[in-house]
Design an enzyme around this catalytic site. Structure first.
Site, PDB file in Angstrom:
ATOM      1  N   ARG A   1      49.108  42.801 -10.564  1.00 58.81           N
ATOM      2  CA  ARG A   1      48.538  41.971  -9.487  1.00 58.81           C
ATOM      3  C   ARG A   1      48.091  40.589  -9.953  1.00 58.81           C
ATOM      4  NH1 ARG A   1      45.636  46.801  -7.868  1.00 58.81           N
ATOM      5  NH2 ARG A   1      46.931  47.956  -6.404  1.00 58.81           N
TER       6      ARG A   1
ATOM      7  N   LYS B   1      53.429  26.411  -7.839  1.00 56.89           N
ATOM      8  CA  LYS B   1      54.468  27.022  -7.000  1.00 56.89           C
ATOM      9  C   LYS B   1      55.390  27.819  -7.915  1.00 56.89           C
ATOM     10  CE  LYS B   1      55.066  24.124  -2.883  1.00 56.89           C
ATOM     11  NZ  LYS B   1      55.992  23.211  -2.136  1.00 56.89           N
TER      12      LYS B   1
ATOM     13  N   GLU C   1      63.085  13.579  -9.900  1.00 54.89           N
ATOM     14  CA  GLU C   1      61.752  13.944  -9.391  1.00 54.89           C
ATOM     15  C   GLU C   1      60.725  12.859  -9.766  1.00 54.89           C
ATOM     16  OE1 GLU C   1      61.370  16.518  -7.355  1.00 54.89           O
ATOM     17  OE2 GLU C   1      62.373  18.334  -8.093  1.00 54.89           O
TER      18      GLU C   1
ATOM     19  N   LYS D   1      51.116  14.114  -9.132  1.00 57.96           N
ATOM     20  CA  LYS D   1      51.213  15.496  -8.639  1.00 57.96           C
ATOM     21  C   LYS D   1      49.854  16.190  -8.689  1.00 57.96           C
ATOM     22  CE  LYS D   1      53.842  19.613  -8.241  1.00 57.96           C
ATOM     23  NZ  LYS D   1      55.031  20.404  -8.451  1.00 57.96           N
TER      24      LYS D   1
ATOM     25  N   GLU E   1      49.740  23.587   0.371  1.00 60.08           N
ATOM     26  CA  GLU E   1      50.615  22.833   1.264  1.00 60.08           C
ATOM     27  C   GLU E   1      50.238  22.992   2.737  1.00 60.08           C
ATOM     28  OE1 GLU E   1      54.849  22.647  -0.029  1.00 60.08           O
ATOM     29  OE2 GLU E   1      55.315  22.634   2.104  1.00 60.08           O
TER      30      GLU E   1
ATOM     31  N   ARG F   1      50.420  18.017   0.622  1.00 56.05           N
ATOM     32  CA  ARG F   1      51.332  18.464  -0.439  1.00 56.05           C
ATOM     33  C   ARG F   1      52.790  18.466   0.037  1.00 56.05           C
ATOM     34  NH1 ARG F   1      50.920  23.233  -5.037  1.00 56.05           N
ATOM     35  NH2 ARG F   1      52.967  22.750  -5.901  1.00 56.05           N
TER      36      ARG F   1
ATOM     37  N   ASN G   1      57.732  17.269  -1.083  1.00 57.90           N
ATOM     38  CA  ASN G   1      59.018  17.836  -0.675  1.00 57.90           C
ATOM     39  C   ASN G   1      59.995  16.762  -0.197  1.00 57.90           C
ATOM     40  OD1 ASN G   1      60.282  20.657   0.799  1.00 57.90           O
ATOM     41  ND2 ASN G   1      58.896  20.881  -0.924  1.00 57.90           N
TER      42      ASN G   1
ATOM     43  N   HIS H   1      63.781  17.272  -0.245  1.00 59.17           N
ATOM     44  CA  HIS H   1      64.060  18.681  -0.518  1.00 59.17           C
ATOM     45  C   HIS H   1      64.631  19.432   0.676  1.00 59.17           C
ATOM     46  CE1 HIS H   1      61.899  17.806  -4.183  1.00 59.17           C
ATOM     47  NE2 HIS H   1      62.125  19.026  -4.634  1.00 59.17           N
TER      48      HIS H   1
ATOM     49  N   HIS I   1      67.598  21.153  -0.741  1.00 60.08           N
ATOM     50  CA  HIS I   1      67.671  22.616  -0.834  1.00 60.08           C
ATOM     51  C   HIS I   1      68.827  23.161   0.002  1.00 60.08           C
ATOM     52  CE1 HIS I   1      63.223  23.480  -2.232  1.00 60.08           C
ATOM     53  NE2 HIS I   1      63.993  23.029  -3.203  1.00 60.08           N
TER      54      HIS I   1
ATOM     55  N   HIS J   1      69.215  20.895  -9.380  1.00 55.56           N
ATOM     56  CA  HIS J   1      68.143  20.686  -8.396  1.00 55.56           C
ATOM     57  C   HIS J   1      67.787  19.195  -8.315  1.00 55.56           C
ATOM     58  CE1 HIS J   1      64.542  21.224  -6.020  1.00 55.56           C
ATOM     59  NE2 HIS J   1      63.845  20.573  -6.941  1.00 55.56           N
TER      60      HIS J   1
HETATM   61  N1  LIG Z   1      57.586  25.020  -9.005  1.00 57.50           N
HETATM   62  C1  LIG Z   1      57.785  23.746  -8.697  1.00 57.50           C
HETATM   63  O1  LIG Z   1      56.865  23.033  -8.270  1.00 57.50           O
HETATM   64  C2  LIG Z   1      59.140  23.149  -8.924  1.00 57.50           C
HETATM   65  C3  LIG Z   1      59.281  21.757  -8.916  1.00 57.50           C
HETATM   66  C4  LIG Z   1      60.548  21.226  -9.156  1.00 57.50           C
HETATM   67  C5  LIG Z   1      61.622  22.066  -9.420  1.00 57.50           C
HETATM   68  N2  LIG Z   1      61.421  23.396  -9.442  1.00 57.50           N
HETATM   69  C6  LIG Z   1      62.540  24.299  -9.786  1.00 57.50           C
HETATM   70  O2  LIG Z   1      62.934  24.008 -11.118  1.00 57.50           O
HETATM   71  C7  LIG Z   1      64.291  24.412 -11.291  1.00 57.50           C
HETATM   72  C8  LIG Z   1      65.038  23.332 -12.031  1.00 57.50           C
HETATM   73  O3  LIG Z   1      64.443  23.164 -13.295  1.00 57.50           O
HETATM   74  P1  LIG Z   1      65.208  22.435 -14.473  1.00 57.50           P
HETATM   75  O4  LIG Z   1      65.863  21.221 -13.950  1.00 57.50           O
HETATM   76  O5  LIG Z   1      64.265  22.325 -15.584  1.00 57.50           O
HETATM   77  O6  LIG Z   1      66.411  23.429 -14.783  1.00 57.50           O
HETATM   78  P2  LIG Z   1      66.585  24.595 -15.862  1.00 57.50           P
HETATM   79  O7  LIG Z   1      65.350  25.322 -16.101  1.00 57.50           O
HETATM   80  O8  LIG Z   1      67.776  25.361 -15.405  1.00 57.50           O
HETATM   81  O9  LIG Z   1      66.954  23.791 -17.179  1.00 57.50           O
HETATM   82  C9  LIG Z   1      68.132  23.031 -17.200  1.00 57.50           C
HETATM   83  C10 LIG Z   1      68.997  23.367 -18.413  1.00 57.50           C
HETATM   84  O10 LIG Z   1      68.429  22.772 -19.562  1.00 57.50           O
HETATM   85  C11 LIG Z   1      68.334  23.720 -20.614  1.00 57.50           C
HETATM   86  N3  LIG Z   1      67.192  23.316 -21.428  1.00 57.50           N
HETATM   87  C12 LIG Z   1      65.887  23.411 -21.118  1.00 57.50           C
HETATM   88  N4  LIG Z   1      65.136  22.804 -22.036  1.00 57.50           N
HETATM   89  C13 LIG Z   1      65.981  22.332 -22.961  1.00 57.50           C
HETATM   90  C14 LIG Z   1      65.804  21.577 -24.143  1.00 57.50           C
HETATM   91  N5  LIG Z   1      64.608  21.156 -24.526  1.00 57.50           N
HETATM   92  N6  LIG Z   1      66.899  21.269 -24.872  1.00 57.50           N
HETATM   93  C15 LIG Z   1      68.135  21.646 -24.463  1.00 57.50           C
HETATM   94  N7  LIG Z   1      68.368  22.321 -23.335  1.00 57.50           N
HETATM   95  C16 LIG Z   1      67.291  22.654 -22.595  1.00 57.50           C
HETATM   96  C17 LIG Z   1      68.199  25.032 -19.915  1.00 57.50           C
HETATM   97  O11 LIG Z   1      68.586  26.107 -20.740  1.00 57.50           O
HETATM   98  C18 LIG Z   1      69.121  24.839 -18.721  1.00 57.50           C
HETATM   99  O12 LIG Z   1      70.443  25.116 -19.093  1.00 57.50           O
HETATM  100  C19 LIG Z   1      64.849  24.649  -9.901  1.00 57.50           C
HETATM  101  O13 LIG Z   1      64.964  26.029  -9.688  1.00 57.50           O
HETATM  102  C20 LIG Z   1      63.798  24.069  -8.994  1.00 57.50           C
HETATM  103  O14 LIG Z   1      63.753  24.715  -7.754  1.00 57.50           O
HETATM  104  C21 LIG Z   1      60.223  23.963  -9.191  1.00 57.50           C
HETATM  105  O1  LIG Z   2      55.156  21.078  -5.817  1.00 53.26           O
HETATM  106  C1  LIG Z   2      55.576  20.887  -4.684  1.00 53.26           C
HETATM  107  O2  LIG Z   2      54.885  21.063  -3.687  1.00 53.26           O
HETATM  108  C2  LIG Z   2      56.955  20.432  -4.476  1.00 53.26           C
HETATM  109  O3  LIG Z   2      57.435  20.390  -3.351  1.00 53.26           O
HETATM  110  C3  LIG Z   2      57.734  20.011  -5.680  1.00 53.26           C
HETATM  111  C4  LIG Z   2      59.230  20.169  -5.548  1.00 53.26           C
HETATM  112  O4  LIG Z   2      59.828  19.230  -6.412  1.00 53.26           O
HETATM  113  C5  LIG Z   2      59.754  21.548  -5.977  1.00 53.26           C
HETATM  114  O5  LIG Z   2      61.150  21.541  -5.992  1.00 53.26           O
HETATM  115  C6  LIG Z   2      59.221  22.731  -5.203  1.00 53.26           C
HETATM  116  O6  LIG Z   2      59.603  23.929  -5.837  1.00 53.26           O
HETATM  117  C7  LIG Z   2      59.749  22.792  -3.808  1.00 53.26           C
HETATM  118  O7  LIG Z   2      58.927  23.617  -3.104  1.00 53.26           O
HETATM  119  P1  LIG Z   2      59.366  24.443  -1.830  1.00 53.26           P
HETATM  120  O8  LIG Z   2      58.069  24.847  -1.232  1.00 53.26           O
HETATM  121  O9  LIG Z   2      60.160  23.530  -0.938  1.00 53.26           O
HETATM  122  O10 LIG Z   2      60.176  25.581  -2.298  1.00 53.26           O
HETATM  123 ZN   LIG Z   3      61.951  19.615  -6.621  1.00 47.10          ZN
END
Ligand SMILES: NC(=O)c1ccc[n+]([C@@H]2O[C@H](COP(=O)([O-])OP(=O)(O)OC[C@H]3O[C@@H](n4cnc5c(N)ncnc54)[C@H](O)[C@@H]3O)[C@@H](O)[C@H]2O)c1
Ligand SMILES: O=C(O)C(=O)C[C@@H](O)[C@H](O)[C@H](O)COP(=O)(O)O
Ligand SMILES: [Zn+2]
Length: 368
Positions: A122, A144, A186, A228, A238, A242, A246, A249, A253, A267
């Site tokens: 949990r 998130k 971003e 951020k 959100e 917040r 997006n 997005h 998305h 992404h």
């Molecule tokens: N939670 C949030 O607020 C939020 C915000 C933005 C994006 N996201 C999510 O993040 C994801 C995208 O993240 P990303 O762009 O980091 O992609 P990713 O995690 O897939 O990484 C991209 C690639 O880079 C490689 N990699 C990572 N670090 C490395 C390094 N230091 N050296 C060499 N290779 C490396 C990974 O193995 C992968 O192949 C999406 O799923 C998106 O929805 C979430």
């Molecule tokens: O942190 C946030 O809030 C964002 O919207 C950041 C975005 O860059 C990120 O891709 C986030 O995961 C998108 O959120 P979602 O709620 O649309 O899934």
């Molecule tokens: Zn994003």
């Protein structure tokens, strides 16, 4: 030298985002300071091969029992299957409620490991050790966490804030240039949302960051995290402001989902294209000037990012994109919600978007 940015203001425990160099080697001391019973790394296969041993050794040197589970690199790992595999491994390893998950990798690992930490017993604590630019400027901050399903992006998830974020600029040295640019999208988004001067800097003096210059990258990470952190502190879940994070997005998305979360668009690339589309749609609706939309597009394009549907090797159908957008988490009562622009640095949420107008816009953009 490190820079520390506090994320605080919501109902969550405040935490530090530490930005600097050599932080992977310092991870052990940073995690040990949080006094977990043990620390367990979640990573992907690519990152584990490059940086896994540095972090594991650091945790061990700090006296922490540790171990690691890896998932395949790439968006496809944000799945029920990989979530189950990670959770099962945490159970097999005998983690307890005071254990700490260490998310070592990009946004995929951060979102997956964060969700696993939110669900395990949990909810247990986790630390983000982001190794992509995108994860350092965005996904590691704000809590998130999510996985995708074929029905859409990030539709299953939880808000679960990390206890600390360690953004090591040196870790970015091994990042492929496509991934640096992807994270830059971003960064540009943050300027487009609320800091026009930052957007200008990114296209001028700071532009070297898009090709990996560490000093420019460090400044871009710090300013992005400041932006951020402030927004998340005001509106963790959100309820209002917040949603501005997006920007780009709702379109982005939808494109990712239509491409089945494959390699055609990262992404960040989808967000870059989505931001350009949001500005063009805003201009078409006379909410912002055409010149401003062109300036936004030029800044995105200059970083080597896509801004047009024709940049993508796929035939998109307008109706399919609209259906995806209607399933976005911001949509309420079936009405589309978009983040739209008055100018660079001045965006707002429109919860009452006319689907017919968006359909016509998408067809004008080249969708069938
Ligand atoms: N939670 C949030 O607020 C939020 C915000 C933005 C994006 N996201 C999510 O993040 C994801 C995208 O993240 P990303 O762009 O980091 O992609 P990713 O995690 O897939 O990484 C991209 C690639 O880079 C490689 N990699 C990572 N670090 C490395 C390094 N230091 N050296 C060499 N290779 C490396 C990974 O193995 C992968 O192949 C999406 O799923 C998106 O929805 C979430
Ligand atoms: O942190 C946030 O809030 C964002 O919207 C950041 C975005 O860059 C990120 O891709 C986030 O995961 C998108 O959120 P979602 O709620 O649309 O899934
Ligand atoms: Zn994003």
């Amino acid at each position: 030298m490190t820079t520390t940015i506090l994320v605080s203001g919501g109902a969550f425990a405040p935490y530090d985002v530490v930005v600097g160099r050599g932080l992977l080697k310092a991870a052990g001391a940073e995690v040990a300071a949080l006094k977990p019973t043990r620390a367990f790394i979640v990573s992907d296969e690519t990152v584990a091969a490059i940086h896994g041993e540095t972090v594991r050794a650091s945790l061990a040197a700090a006296g922490l029992a540790t171990g690691m589970v890896t998932v395949p690199a790439g968006e496809a790992s944000k799945s029920f299957e990989q979530l189950e595999a990670v959770l099962d491994r945490l159970l097999v390893e005998g983690l307890d409620r005071k254990s700490m998950v260490v998310a070592l990798g990009g946004g995929v690992v951060g979102d997956l490991a964060g969700l696993a930490a939110a669900l395990f017993m949990r909810g247990i604590d986790f630390v983000q050790v982001p190794t992509t630019l995108l994860a350092q400027v965005d996904s590691s901050v704000g809590g998130k966490t999510a996985i995708d399903t074929p029905r859409g992006k990030n539709l299953i998830g939880a808000f679960h804030q990390p206890r600390r974020v360690l953004a090591d600029i040196e870790a970015l040295a091994t990042l492929p240039v496509r991934q640096v640019r992807s994270g830059w999208a971003e960064v540009l988004k943050h300027g487009l949302i609320c800091d026009a001067a930052f957007f200008d800097w990114l296209g001028g003096e700071g532009a070297a960051g898009a090709s990996g210059d560490p000093d420019a990258l460090e400044r871009a990470v710090i300013r992005s995290v400041e932006i951020k952190a402030q927004i998340v502190g005001e509106d963790e879940k959100e309820a209002g402001r917040r949603a501005l994070l997006n920007l780009g997005h709702t379109f982005g998305h939808a494109l990712e989902a239509e491409l089945a979360f494959g390699d055609t668009l990262t992404h960040g690339e989808a967000v870059a294209l989505g931001c350009a589309m949001a500005f063009r749609y805003s201009a078409q609706q006379s909410l912002c000037s055409a010149a401003e939309a062109e300036r936004a597009e030029a800044g995105i394009r200059a970083a080597g990012l896509p801004t047009r549907l024709s940049d993508v090797d796929h035939n998109f159908a307008a109706d399919a994109l609209i259906a995806r957008m209607a399933g976005d988490k911001k949509a309420e009562g079936g009405r589309l919600t978009l983040i739209l622009a008055r100018a660079i640095g001045d965006v707002f949420t429109d919860k009452n978007v006319d689907a017919g107008a968006v359909r016509a816009f998408l067809i004008g953009e080249g969708a069938a």
